[in-house]
Design a protein around this motif. Sequence first.
Motif, mmCIF file in Angstrom:
data_model
loop_
_atom_site.group_PDB
_atom_site.id
_atom_site.type_symbol
_atom_site.label_atom_id
_atom_site.label_comp_id
_atom_site.label_asym_id
_atom_site.label_seq_id
_atom_site.Cartn_x
_atom_site.Cartn_y
_atom_site.Cartn_z
ATOM 1 N N VAL A 129 43.416 38.018 35.253
ATOM 2 C CA VAL A 129 43.391 36.569 35.072
ATOM 3 C C VAL A 129 42.307 35.947 35.941
ATOM 4 O O VAL A 129 41.533 35.094 35.478
ATOM 5 C CB VAL A 129 44.766 35.950 35.409
ATOM 6 N N MET A 130 42.216 36.368 37.183
ATOM 7 C CA MET A 130 41.264 35.790 38.121
ATOM 8 C C MET A 130 39.822 35.917 37.626
ATOM 9 O O MET A 130 39.039 34.959 37.664
ATOM 10 C CB MET A 130 41.394 36.482 39.475
ATOM 11 N N VAL A 131 39.466 37.090 37.140
ATOM 12 C CA VAL A 131 38.093 37.318 36.686
ATOM 13 C C VAL A 131 37.794 36.506 35.431
ATOM 14 O O VAL A 131 36.707 35.939 35.289
ATOM 15 C CB VAL A 131 37.844 38.818 36.437
ATOM 16 N N HIS A 132 38.752 36.410 34.515
ATOM 17 C CA HIS A 132 38.518 35.622 33.305
ATOM 18 C C HIS A 132 38.421 34.130 33.617
ATOM 19 O O HIS A 132 37.644 33.406 32.978
ATOM 20 C CB HIS A 132 39.619 35.892 32.284
ATOM 21 N N VAL A 133 39.182 33.660 34.595
ATOM 22 C CA VAL A 133 39.048 32.264 35.035
ATOM 23 C C VAL A 133 37.644 32.041 35.588
ATOM 24 O O VAL A 133 37.001 31.022 35.304
ATOM 25 C CB VAL A 133 40.113 31.924 36.101
ATOM 26 N N ARG A 134 37.157 32.981 36.355
ATOM 27 C CA ARG A 134 35.799 32.883 36.906
ATOM 28 C C ARG A 134 34.762 32.808 35.789
ATOM 29 O O ARG A 134 33.803 32.029 35.855
ATOM 30 C CB ARG A 134 35.525 34.080 37.813
ATOM 31 N N ARG A 135 34.977 33.596 34.747
ATOM 32 C CA ARG A 135 34.028 33.601 33.627
ATOM 33 C C ARG A 135 34.045 32.263 32.882
ATOM 34 O O ARG A 135 33.009 31.798 32.399
ATOM 35 C CB ARG A 135 34.362 34.744 32.678
ATOM 36 N N ILE A 136 35.215 31.643 32.793
ATOM 37 C CA ILE A 136 35.297 30.316 32.174
ATOM 38 C C ILE A 136 34.539 29.304 33.027
ATOM 39 O O ILE A 136 33.750 28.497 32.514
ATOM 40 C CB ILE A 136 36.769 29.884 32.012
ATOM 41 N N ARG A 137 34.762 29.329 34.338
ATOM 42 C CA ARG A 137 34.098 28.372 35.226
ATOM 43 C C ARG A 137 32.580 28.499 35.165
ATOM 44 O O ARG A 137 31.856 27.505 35.258
ATOM 45 C CB ARG A 137 34.586 28.582 36.660
ATOM 46 N N VAL A 141 29.794 22.497 36.276
ATOM 47 C CA VAL A 141 28.436 22.246 36.787
ATOM 48 C C VAL A 141 28.180 23.155 37.978
ATOM 49 O O VAL A 141 27.118 23.762 38.108
ATOM 50 C CB VAL A 141 28.279 20.761 37.187
ATOM 51 N N ASN A 142 29.165 23.253 38.861
ATOM 52 C CA ASN A 142 29.105 24.160 40.001
ATOM 53 C C ASN A 142 30.375 25.008 39.994
ATOM 54 O O ASN A 142 31.433 24.544 40.418
ATOM 55 C CB ASN A 142 28.989 23.376 41.310
ATOM 56 N N PRO A 143 30.288 26.253 39.503
ATOM 57 C CA PRO A 143 31.487 27.100 39.406
ATOM 58 C C PRO A 143 32.207 27.312 40.740
ATOM 59 O O PRO A 143 33.410 27.546 40.757
ATOM 60 C CB PRO A 143 30.930 28.431 38.872
ATOM 61 N N SER A 144 31.468 27.212 41.847
ATOM 62 C CA SER A 144 32.086 27.409 43.167
ATOM 63 C C SER A 144 32.893 26.202 43.607
ATOM 64 O O SER A 144 33.732 26.295 44.501
ATOM 65 C CB SER A 144 31.004 27.720 44.212
ATOM 66 N N GLN A 145 32.619 25.045 42.980
ATOM 67 C CA GLN A 145 33.372 23.821 43.272
ATOM 68 C C GLN A 145 33.829 23.203 41.949
ATOM 69 O O GLN A 145 33.302 22.184 41.508
ATOM 70 C CB GLN A 145 32.508 22.838 44.064
ATOM 71 N N LEU A 165 40.971 24.041 37.815
ATOM 72 C CA LEU A 165 41.302 24.060 39.237
ATOM 73 C C LEU A 165 42.331 25.136 39.579
ATOM 74 O O LEU A 165 43.201 25.470 38.767
ATOM 75 C CB LEU A 165 41.859 22.699 39.660
ATOM 76 N N THR A 166 42.213 25.654 40.783
ATOM 77 C CA THR A 166 43.225 26.556 41.321
ATOM 78 C C THR A 166 44.255 25.731 42.085
ATOM 79 O O THR A 166 43.891 24.927 42.938
ATOM 80 C CB THR A 166 42.592 27.584 42.287
#
Length: 237
Positions: free
Chosen positions: A200-208, A213-217, A222-223
């Motif tokens: 789940v975590m990796v797929h959420v990252r891929r969506i972001r 605009v800024n996947p890190s923020q 949201l988490t």
Amino acid sequence: MKDIHILLVDDEQSIIQMLEMVLKKEGFSQIHQASTGAKALDYIRKYPVDFIILDVMLPDTNGFELCEKIRTYTDAYILFLTAKVNDFDVLSGFEKGGDDYVTKPFNPLEIIARIKAYMRRQQHTPVAETSIHKKIHDFGHFIVDEDLGELIVDGKVVPCPAQVFLLLLYFCKNPNRILTKEQIFQAVWGMDHYIDDNTVMVHVRRIRERIEVNPSQPEYLLTVRGLGYKLMKGNAQ
């Protein structure tokens, strides 16, 4: 049970034989095998495949690299067999186009569960082109067109692997709601119980990486620490 074509790609005959025996016992008859990446790719070029069980360590290639080549020929569901479990390895596999993974040693019934979950999703996938009412999820910065299976960000279509799209669509259908990882895994992967945090975590990252605009923020996906994830829409907090 719909007879799907399953390709087993592994150079360990003991694993091939075990999986083939269990699959046949469960009623699957269209089972094919390849002991090298070259043989697997040759088969995929010539014949239809629905589900691929792919070993990461093959004698002639890396399974992750082979996955990327496979994606030029088919959208078949790809399940990695791997002894590697760190985040970098998982991310590499998903980025190359994989859908899920199982770590060795594994219970063959876990593989069966994944295949049956895949089949349930296929049976419940609507034929979008025949729908009279379009299903559009508009979040302003991005739009998810459910009928066309497209993610549009700032007016441009952004490529989105099937499993990533399905997860994003699940969030879109449940905006402003906290969804636990267990709920997500059951709804999107179709499993009866929660298995792995990284999936789940990796797929959420891929969506972001696609919608933010800024996947890190993140501003949209949201988490919610200790609870799960929430896709924001409108003025909800």
